[in-house]
Design a protein around this motif. Structure first.
Motif: not given
Length: 413
Positions: A100-104, A121-135, A208-213
């Motif tokens: 629901r948050v990302f297209r891919e 990751a790519v949002t539904h609006e077409g913006e490319t982000l990177v997600l640093k995910v803790q194990y 950094p993008l606080p809205a997605y973090s």
């Protein structure tokens, strides 16, 4: 049950490492290649503090047996990623439903480290982000892993490293790892550095993008680049420009802002298509007081003058020697080796003759370890500077170190 399994595997790797060190201490031959392969396979899967410690060790490749250093270095570039299903679970916990948050979201990470991995990751609006995910589950097993790492570090006593120094190194590592789990602090550091270097055309800090973090996910705008570790085959002009920018940036950090990026893992830096230095990861930033910098510059000044007595006094000022200090002949030999990098004009930091001489001095340094010790409160700083130096070496940097250090030496006097 899972934690007990981790503990058994870590203890097994520790026993194998201890056995190799014991054979060497008793005058035998250790199979460093086999040990390195076992450590790579085991730590790559387990992740966490022990893998981080091995990555730190690999940065000291002028001291480790060559076969062991080569295998441990693979942990900085070839570590096995966590299965996507586990990472997806963390993302779904954070976002509710990532679809629901990302297209891919790319299921294979483009970077894997000791504490987390990074996915595009790519949002539904077409913006490319990177997600640093803790194990997943890392926070829960961290303290247990650290207890095993403390046991492993006791092997350092075989090399005459006092327990106080080992304890200080452990506390430094533990504080650093606990800090790396604080993604909110890293987001704040990214924002601070973006503001600090907004007018530096050669340095790029991702936004950094606080809205997605959140606590276990740090989102940033995607900044494409070639990792530093992959630049060894790049054209010379690009490598020299990145090397000069990295050296300038480190000097600015230390002598203007009194801070230092404390995770010199080559995967944390890259070059973009404009040959700008990209700094991806700010999970570890340490303060560096002026008095500590001045003491280190006093040591460098004495070294470049070849003054063994002044070198001993500078080490005493740093808290890096005890008892009667090291033999003056060792100071003189070290000064002769290091001074070559500070001769007038551009010097090749990768000069194998310098590194060969330093490697040849290693047995003498180890033999003096009961009198010559890294200062307890500069272990992280020394390790970090060493890691950044080797990044410059791998870039094939040619720098005028005399011109760069002259004003800094004057400042410290």
């Amino acid at each position: 049950m899972r934690e007990r399994g981790r503990t058994r595997r870590l203890m097994g790797l520790g026993a194998r490492t201890g056995g190799a060190l014991l054979r060497t201490r008793l005058g035998g031959q250790a199979d460093w290649r086999a040990l390195g392969e076992a450590l790579f396979e085991g730590l790559s899967e387990l992740k966490g503090p022990a893998m981080k410690l091995a990555q730190i060790m690999s940065q000291w490749d002028d001291l480790l047996p060559a076969d062991l250093a080569e295998e441990l270095a693979r942990l900085q570039r070839q570590a096995e990623p966590m299965p996507w299903e586990s990472i997806r679970h963390t993302l779904d916990d954070h976002y509710g439903d990532i679809d629901r948050v990302f297209r891919e979201v790319e299921t294979r990470p483009f970077a894997s480290a000791s504490m987390g991995q990074v996915h595009r990751a790519v949002t539904h609006e077409g913006e490319t982000l990177v997600l640093k995910v803790q194990y997943p589950g890392l926070a829960e097993v961290l303290e247990g892993d650290l207890a095993q790492v403390r046991r492993l570090m006791r092997l350092g006593r075989w090399f005459k490293v006092p327990q106080a120094r080992l304890d200080a190194l452990f506390e430094e590592l533990a504080a650093s790892l606990r800090g790396e789990l604080d993604y909110c602090a890293e987001a704040e550091a990214l924002a601070r550095y973006r503001q600090r270097y907004a007018d530096w055309p050669g340095v790029v800090i991702p936004e950094p993008l606080p809205a997605y973090s959140g606590e276990r996910v740090l989102a940033m705008r995607h900044v494409p680049g070639t990792p530093l570790r992959d630049l060894e085959t790049a054209d010379d002009a690009t490598r020299q420009r990145i090397a000069a920018t990295l050296a300038d940036w480190l000097t600015e950090e230390l002598f203007t802002h009194g801070e230092l990026h404390a995770d010199p893992h080559a995967g944390n830096f890259a070059a973009d298509d404009q040959a700008r230095l990209v700094v991806y990861d700010l999970g570890a930033v340490i303060p560096v007081p002026d008095e500590r910098l001045k003491a280190m510059m006093h040591l460098l000044d004495a070294t470049l003058q070849g003054d063994a007595m002044a070198m001993d006094s500078a080490l005493l000022e740093l808290g890096g020697r005890q008892g009667q200090g090291a033999p003056l002949s060792l100071y003189r030999e070290a000064a002769e080796a290091v001074s070559a990098l500070f001769a007038p004009g551009e010097q090749d930091l990768g000069d194998v003759r310098v590194h060969r001489r330093l490697r040849e001095l290693s047995p003498k340094v180890w033999a003096a370890m009961d009198r010559l010790q890294p200062p307890a409160d500069t272990l992280l700083l020394s390790r970090t500077l060493n890691g950044h130096y080797w990044n410059l070496v791998r870039l094939g940097a040619r720098l005028d170190m005399q011109a760069r250090t002259a004003p800094l030496l004057e400042w410290a006097r």
